[in-house]
Design an enzyme around this catalytic site. Structure first.
Site, PDB file in Angstrom:
ATOM      1  N   HIS A 129      31.691 -90.626  -5.885  1.00  0.00           N
ATOM      2  CA  HIS A 129      31.577 -90.312  -7.776  1.00  0.00           C
ATOM      3  C   HIS A 129      32.757 -91.075  -8.354  1.00  0.00           C
ATOM      4  CE1 HIS A 129      31.352 -88.933 -12.040  1.00  0.00           C
ATOM      5  NE2 HIS A 129      30.251 -88.683 -11.729  1.00  0.00           N
TER       6      HIS A 129
ATOM      7  N   LYS B 154      24.896 -77.060 -12.578  1.00  0.00           N
ATOM      8  CA  LYS B 154      25.429 -76.509 -13.484  1.00  0.00           C
ATOM      9  C   LYS B 154      25.781 -75.487 -14.271  1.00  0.00           C
ATOM     10  CE  LYS B 154      25.596 -81.292 -15.165  1.00  0.00           C
ATOM     11  NZ  LYS B 154      27.601 -82.493 -14.982  1.00  0.00           N
TER      12      LYS B 154
END
Length: 469
Positions: free
Chosen positions: A285, A166
């Site tokens: 994912h 992130k």
């Protein structure tokens, strides 16, 4: 038999067959059906069977050119849902001939295609599928599976640790690679591209792949452990996706990543075949899954999407956390976690498993717990998911007050403490906090992490719950 007679007809005359004995080659489906008022349950169940197999809305003369009995789906059982007014589970059996071999795409187009827009139903949800052995055998499945992955990585006896880098959008490739290096150097096994990091103007995929590969090699040299970064190969076309996977292989990367729902099952199965042929692990994912699986009355349960992924192929898949910020009730989650990992799973309605499933040694998929988890959750996660899992801490690593590498150290120490305690026979559920506290005495990094996250909780009721039995 009656000659051709035009007109609209009731489905239940043809497609509701309570006396039918299912064959072991049939694909079985359990639908949660919420009908429009005034439609009898048999008609609804039959309607689902018809619309998702051979039926159309009126009699057509070409029906006479084929054997409906051989090719039709059949609603063979209907049961009311306890605690719900006018809602039923309809069980439908589909003959195997209706499906193309090795194509999850075709399986879904048939079973959950048109029928979900059907007017006679207010809502329909596919709760579970039984994939017969004969059909399973037409799929390659996961590129490598759990055992091969452990052998490739030389990591045994504990869950694997990951971290999503992130901020997920906006970093340059070099800064991104730096964050990857710090996390891996600190003790994580993997770092991860966020699912929406593909190839944007601020960071093109090739630059990211290069800097991440550099980070992996540097961290491996320093720690003596095998490291990986999930290089997201998801792209706008299948050709571009494969091009990215090829480049990852040329860099010597151990693992690539794909968003299987937004990318689509056709692309995913292609990527999985490429990965097996070229020795790459494949991390999956599930972006977009909640659009499909979150509503209790409509859509498709995640356990179906999970089974589909095991057929299509992936070595890891995100599967909720039970304890973090994203949806997941413990029994339901463990139900589909077992469907991903185990070879044989018994029917067990208390965990939402409607059918016994035999995977005939198709490799297993590692469930990934990710989303709002931190060091205090570690004992619970170790207890719930066991060794065959990947625990991913994005903010729970990068949010450490001292930086990324200490954040990684804190997670690794917490994990090793929890695994050691479990192996000594301690009760992780009851003594979890105590175990983490003890470990933090000899790890300043963990102590700092414990301080930061001691008050964080995500307490909301799950939207999708089990029916009362």
């Amino acid at each position: 038999s009656v000659g051709f007679k035009a007109g609209v007809k009731e489905y239940k005359l043809t497609y509701y067959t309570p006396e039918y004995e299912t064959k072991e080659t049939d694909i079985l489906a359990a639908f949660r059906v919420t009908p429009q008022p005034g439609v009898p349950p048999e008609e609804r169940g039959a309607a689902v069977a018809a619309e998702s197999s051979t039926g159309t809305w009126t009699t057509v003369w070409t029906d006479g050119l084929t054997s409906l009995d051989r090719y039709k789906g059949r609603c063979y059982h209907i049961e009311p849902v306890p605690g719900e007014e006018d809602q039923y589970i309809a069980y439908v059996a589909y003959p195997l001939d209706l499906f193309e071999e090795g194509s999850v795409t075709n399986m879904f187009t048939s079973i959950v295609g048109n029928v979900f827009g059907f007017k006679a139903l207010r809502a329909x949800r596919l709760e579970d599928l039984r994939i017969p052995v004969a059909y399973t055998k037409t799929f390659q499945g996961p590129p490598h599976g759990i055992q091969v992955e452990r052998d490739k990585l030389n990591k045994y006896g504990r869950p694997l640790l990951g971290c999503t880098i992130k901020p997920k959008l906006g970093l340059s490739a070099k800064n991104y690679g730096r964050a990857v290096y710090e996390c891996l150097r600190g003790g994580l096994d993997f770092t991860k591209d966020d699912e929406n990091v593909n190839s944007q103007p601020f960071m093109r995929w090739r630059d990211r792949f290069l800097f991440c590969a550099e980070a992996i090699y540097k961290a491996q040299a320093e720690t003596g452990e095998i490291k990986g970064h999930y290089l997201n190969a998801t792209a706008g076309t299948c050709e571009e996706m494969i091009k990215r996977a090829v480049f990852a292989r040329e860099l010597g990367a151990p693992i690539v990543m794909h968003d299987y729902l937004t990318g689509g099952f056709t692309a995913n199965t292609s990527x999985a075949h490429y990965c097996r042929d070229n020795g790459l692990l494949l991390h999956i994912h599930r972006a977009m899954h909640a659009v499909i699986d979150r509503q209790k009355n409509h859509g498709m349960h995640f356990r179906v999407l999970a089974k589909a992924l095991r057929l299509s192929g992936g070595d890891h898949i995100h599967a909720g956390t039970v304890v973090g910020k994203l949806e997941g009730e413990r029994d339901i989650t463990l139900g589909f976690v077992d469907l991903l990992r185990d070879d044989f799973i018994e029917k067990d309605r208390s965990r939402g498993i409607y059918f016994t499933q035999d995977w005939v040694s198709l490799p297993g998929v590692l469930p990934v717990a990710s989303g709002g988890i931190h060091v205090w959750h570690m004992p619970a996660l170790t207890e719930i998911f066991g060794d065959d899992s990947v625990l991913q801490f994005g903010g729970g690593t990068l949010g450490h007050p001292w930086g990324n590498a200490p954040g990684a150290v804190a997670n690794r120490v917490a994990l090793e403490a929890x695994v050691k305690a479990r192996n000594e026979g301690r009760d992780l559920a009851a003594e979890g906090n105590e175990i983490i506290r003890e470990a933090s005495k000899w790890s300043p990094e963990l102590a700092a992490a414990c301080e930061v996250w001691k008050e964080i909780r995500f307490n909301f009721k799950a939207v999708d719950t089990l029916d009362p039995s």
